[in-house]
Design a protein around this motif. Structure first.
Motif: not given
Length: 292
Positions: A86-87, A98-99, A139-140, A287-290
């Motif tokens: 993811v980065g 970890r998100a 992450g995945d 932004r990644h919450r979406w």
């Protein structure tokens, strides 16, 4: 009711459910029982038959947490096979790994069916809805939690019981509560200490939404401006005497982001306890919450 001849182990059940997952014809305990007796299934099972009554008992008694090491191993293998992840391997990359993106989704269809079955009448235009709570690993992209909340339980209250140490949890506006913020902290002799981090989208300050008190501004850098950040402040929340829950006296950070799409500017107010990362990283996390 206990059965004296009940002998069924986790590995057989896990394998049977995997085989059923890839077979669209197996959608009930009865069909799974029939399938377990076929030549194809018996190649992978140590028991000659999965009785549906015993399998039903197993589902009530078994601890799904015992599958966690296996799932963690599979997730680690998936991470090794993915190119780039993811980065980059920096602070933001670690946060994203970890998100968890947290959300509750209302599904009117299944509630209308259940209501119609009980009442004998047709649906009433969508007033009846059922909510499913989701938590997806950023992450995945794999779901960590898909849960049916208790009757009347809010998204924030449901999320409180699922917070684990070391997580970075990403919430939308339906979860802006003092109780949820407090649940991310442990009580220690030196004061409350974060056991998990969060980014929550809050409504603008107003009658039912607190302002950040005693706030001090932080300088913004070029990366922050590029991410649309217009304000970065650290302060605290002070609840009114009428509030149902008094928030802990802990430092909180407010990052305000403006995004322009099709000529329309949207202002996003984020509250977080991530105090040591750039404001642009907080904006990127939300932004990644979406992904949920």
């Amino acid at each position: 009711r206990a059965h004296g001849n009940r002998r069924l182990f986790l590995d057989d059940v896990f394998v049977a459910h995997l085989l059923a997952f890839f077979n669209p014809a197996i959608r009930s305990l009865r069909t799974l029982e029939d399938f377990s007796q076929t030549e194809q299934a018996r190649r992978h099972l140590s028991t000659p038959k999965l009785c549906r009554s015993t399998l039903s008992d197993f589902h009530r008694l078994a601890d799904p947490g015992r599958l966690r090491p296996m799932l963690d191993a599979l997730r680690a293998e998936l991470g090794r096979r993915r190119a780039g992840g993811v980065g980059p391997d920096d602070g933001l990359g670690d946060l994203l790994r970890r998100a968890l993106a947290v959300d509750g989704t209302f599904l009117p269809a299944c509630a209308q069916v259940a209501w119609a079955v009980r009442s004998g009448k047709g649906p009433d235009g969508g007033r009846h809805r059922a909510r499913l709570d989701f938590e997806v690993a950023v992450g995945d992209g794999l779901p960590e939690v898909i849960a049916v909340p208790e009757p009347g339980q809010s998204e924030a209250d449901a999320a409180i019981g699922r917070i684990e140490a070391g997580q970075v949890r990403l919430y939308d506006r339906g979860s802006d509560s003092f109780a949820l913020i407090d649940a991310h902290y442990d009580d220690r002799p030196g004061g409350p200490t974060p056991r998990a981090h969060f980014v929550i989208r809050f409504r603008p300050p107003g009658r039912n939404t607190p302002a950040l008190a005693e706030a001090s501004d932080r300088p913004l850098g070029p990366e922050d401006h590029a991410a649309g950040v217009v304000s970065d402040r650290v302060g605290a929340f002070h609840a009114s005497r009428r509030a149902k829950h008094q928030v802990r006296d802990v430092p909180l950070r407010e990052v305000v982001v403006e995004r322009v799409e099709d000529g329309v500017t949207t202002t996003i107010r984020l509250i977080t306890n991530l105090l040591d990362v750039p404001a642009a990283a907080v904006a990127e996390l939300y932004r990644h919450r979406w992904r949920v």
